[in-house]
Write a protein that holds these residues in place. Structure first.
Motif, mmCIF file in Angstrom:
data_model
loop_
_atom_site.group_PDB
_atom_site.id
_atom_site.type_symbol
_atom_site.label_atom_id
_atom_site.label_comp_id
_atom_site.label_asym_id
_atom_site.label_seq_id
_atom_site.Cartn_x
_atom_site.Cartn_y
_atom_site.Cartn_z
ATOM 1 N N ALA A 1 -11.796 -2.799 13.536
ATOM 2 C CA ALA A 1 -12.112 -3.433 12.258
ATOM 3 C C ALA A 1 -11.419 -2.694 11.115
ATOM 4 O O ALA A 1 -10.907 -3.312 10.170
ATOM 5 N N GLY A 2 -11.384 -1.360 11.208
ATOM 6 C CA GLY A 2 -10.662 -0.590 10.208
ATOM 7 C C GLY A 2 -9.178 -0.887 10.245
ATOM 8 O O GLY A 2 -8.510 -0.964 9.198
ATOM 9 N N LEU A 3 -8.645 -1.049 11.431
ATOM 10 C CA LEU A 3 -7.237 -1.390 11.593
ATOM 11 C C LEU A 3 -6.926 -2.725 10.913
ATOM 12 O O LEU A 3 -5.829 -2.915 10.385
ATOM 13 N N ARG A 4 -7.919 -3.598 10.900
ATOM 14 C CA ARG A 4 -7.750 -4.911 10.284
ATOM 15 C C ARG A 4 -8.226 -4.934 8.825
ATOM 16 O O ARG A 4 -8.442 -5.993 8.251
ATOM 17 N N GLU A 5 -8.385 -3.727 8.268
ATOM 18 C CA GLU A 5 -8.710 -3.560 6.852
ATOM 19 C C GLU A 5 -10.035 -4.224 6.462
ATOM 20 O O GLU A 5 -10.169 -4.803 5.383
ATOM 21 N N MET A 6 -11.002 -4.089 7.332
ATOM 22 C CA MET A 6 -12.330 -4.622 7.058
ATOM 23 C C MET A 6 -13.259 -3.481 6.647
ATOM 24 O O MET A 6 -13.228 -2.395 7.253
ATOM 25 N N SER B 1 1.847 0.700 17.224
ATOM 26 C CA SER B 1 3.112 1.415 17.033
ATOM 27 C C SER B 1 3.860 0.948 15.787
ATOM 28 O O SER B 1 4.698 1.669 15.245
ATOM 29 N N HIS B 2 3.563 -0.301 15.328
ATOM 30 C CA HIS B 2 4.240 -0.838 14.156
ATOM 31 C C HIS B 2 3.267 -1.235 13.049
ATOM 32 O O HIS B 2 3.672 -1.813 12.050
ATOM 33 N N ASN B 3 2.005 -0.898 13.215
ATOM 34 C CA ASN B 3 1.001 -1.332 12.256
ATOM 35 C C ASN B 3 1.092 -0.495 10.979
ATOM 36 O O ASN B 3 1.043 0.734 11.023
ATOM 37 N N GLN B 4 1.234 -1.180 9.826
ATOM 38 C CA GLN B 4 1.362 -0.480 8.552
ATOM 39 C C GLN B 4 0.130 0.366 8.228
ATOM 40 O O GLN B 4 0.227 1.386 7.562
ATOM 41 N N LEU C 1 -1.374 2.222 10.139
ATOM 42 C CA LEU C 1 -1.262 3.497 10.852
ATOM 43 C C LEU C 1 0.044 4.226 10.545
ATOM 44 O O LEU C 1 0.331 5.259 11.149
ATOM 45 N N LYS C 2 0.828 3.706 9.610
ATOM 46 C CA LYS C 2 2.157 4.258 9.361
ATOM 47 C C LYS C 2 2.121 5.751 9.034
ATOM 48 O O LYS C 2 2.833 6.558 9.642
ATOM 49 N N ASP C 3 1.301 6.134 8.064
ATOM 50 C CA ASP C 3 1.242 7.548 7.681
ATOM 51 C C ASP C 3 0.678 8.412 8.794
ATOM 52 O O ASP C 3 1.141 9.540 9.022
ATOM 53 N N LYS C 4 -0.329 7.888 9.497
ATOM 54 C CA LYS C 4 -0.922 8.652 10.595
ATOM 55 C C LYS C 4 0.096 8.849 11.717
ATOM 56 O O LYS C 4 0.162 9.925 12.320
ATOM 57 N N ASN C 5 0.889 7.828 11.998
ATOM 58 C CA ASN C 5 1.923 7.951 13.038
ATOM 59 C C ASN C 5 2.965 8.998 12.673
ATOM 60 O O ASN C 5 3.392 9.795 13.516
ATOM 61 N N LYS C 6 3.373 9.006 11.407
ATOM 62 C CA LYS C 6 4.358 9.994 10.963
ATOM 63 C C LYS C 6 3.817 11.408 11.128
ATOM 64 O O LYS C 6 4.533 12.319 11.558
ATOM 65 N N LYS C 7 2.570 11.583 10.758
ATOM 66 C CA LYS C 7 1.956 12.910 10.862
ATOM 67 C C LYS C 7 1.932 13.377 12.298
ATOM 68 O O LYS C 7 2.202 14.553 12.598
ATOM 69 N N LEU C 8 1.589 12.481 13.223
ATOM 70 C CA LEU C 8 1.526 12.843 14.637
ATOM 71 C C LEU C 8 2.918 13.072 15.229
ATOM 72 O O LEU C 8 3.117 13.941 16.074
ATOM 73 N N MET C 9 3.903 12.294 14.782
ATOM 74 C CA MET C 9 5.246 12.386 15.347
ATOM 75 C C MET C 9 6.013 13.604 14.861
ATOM 76 O O MET C 9 6.763 14.231 15.611
ATOM 77 N N TYR C 10 5.792 13.955 13.572
ATOM 78 C CA TYR C 10 6.644 14.992 12.972
ATOM 79 C C TYR C 10 5.879 16.239 12.600
ATOM 80 O O TYR C 10 6.441 17.176 12.114
#
Length: 342
Positions: free
Chosen positions: A24-29, A328-331, A333-342
């Motif tokens: 639900a959070g992923l869907r901005e609820m 993997s492409h969800n906006q 999660l964009k910042d969270k993905n960057k933090k985990l990747m880099y």
């Protein structure tokens, strides 16, 4: 009032509820979780040391570790969490929102609801009904096995004759110094093969017997056992006492059923595989839901949660996409993905 109305309220904080909150959070609820226990995790806390093998892409891990990861994931988007609160009824006030009543008298407001209370609702272990027993709870008197390592080289008494009691006796036998299991009936009710294993594992079995007293200082030290056939009473020293006398089930939500939900056996919600119930705006996921092809695994609960959230989203906004963008492409999660990747 408007700021107190959530997009979705998840009733139940077990695996299905936690994944519903994440999605639900992923869907901005705007999301709230309400749970009757004092901590998130649901019934998995009853068997924290049991190994979970059947979740795709994950190596087997103890249920306790799985629930820690599930809680962390469920809180990713900071849902509001309300604990120690049992939902007693849901009412539709108008076309805008539902009013959720609770055992504490506090009301919550939500535009949609996902029910994830598990099979049977709240499950509480049947307590040992003897004087002073409560003094040793969460010390060395247990209603579940919290950490298998604590039983290393200990003398253990297990009371109960069901599958779970016998299973714990067999599982702990390789590390315990000595294990006794007592049951008030004539024969243990577990599977015959598991009962046979008790003898091979050196577990002493006492039937027609029950715990009638416990005593000690800071920790329990002695257990009084009464033989119901002979009347003989013994008072023996034990390091640990595990009580497995079954569970009481409580489901106040379905008892009132103000909305007229379509139920099965008063404990389960009849719904579509999409999670949609017969009441628009009310969805269900996990062990509490019944439909043809339902998979009663934690993995199945995750799929139920995704379906329930997606349909709650389109219920609230018919123009919304039916499905969320992959992680993997969800906006979101964009910042969270960057933090985990880099």
């Amino acid at each position: 009032m408007t700021e107190n109305i959530y997009d979705v309220t998840v009733i139940g904080g077990g695996p299905a509820g936690l994944f519903s909150a994440f999605y639900a959070g992923l869907r901005e609820m705007k999301t709230k979780i309400i749970d009757g226990q004092d901590k998130l995790g649901g019934k998995v806390h009853l068997y924290p040391q049991k190994m979970i093998w059947d979740i795709g892409g994950t190596e087997p891990l103890p249920a306790g570790q799985l629930i820690e990861k599930s809680i962390a994931q469920g809180l990713t988007f900071d849902p509001e969490v309300v604990l120690n609160t049992i939902v007693t009824n849901i009412q539709k006030e108008n076309d805008e929102y539902f009013t959720i009543g609770t055992s504490k008298g506090v009301k919550h407001y939500s535009r949609s609801v996902i029910i994830t209370i598990g099979g049977g609702g709240m499950i509480k272990p049947v307590k040992l009904n003897i004087e002073n027993a409560h003094l040793f709870e969460n010390k060395n008197l247990h209603y579940a096995v919290p950490d298998i390592k604590r039983f290393t080289d200990k003398k253990i008494l297990i009371t109960g004759g069901s599958y779970s009691a016998v299973d714990w006796a067999n599982d702990l036998s390789p590390i315990a110094r000595e294990i006794h299991i007592i049951y008030r009936g004539d024969d243990l009710t577990a599977h015959e093969a598991d009962v046979t294993r008790l003898e091979r594992n050196g577990v002493k079995v006492m039937t027609q017997s029950e715990v009638t007293g416990v005593s000690g200082g800071e920790l329990m030290e002695y257990v009084e056992i009464t033989n119901n056939q002979t009347g003989d009473i013994t008072n023996d020293a034990y390091d640990e006492l595990i009580v497995n006398h079954g569970y009481d089930q409580e489901n106040l939500l379905f008892r009132e059923n103000n909305l007229g939900l379509d139920l099965e056996n008063d404990f389960f919600v009849k719904a579509a595989p999409t999670g949609m119930t017969n009441v628009p705006g009310i969805f269900a996921a996990g062990d509490c839901i019944r439909y043809t092809g339902k998979v009663n695994l934690i993995a199945g609960a995750y799929a139920d949660a995704v379906n329930a959230v997606n349909n709650a989203k389109t219920y609230l906004d018919p123009k919304a996409d039916q499905f969320a963008m992959v992680s993997s492409h969800n906006q979101r999660l964009k910042d969270k993905n960057k933090k985990l990747m880099y």
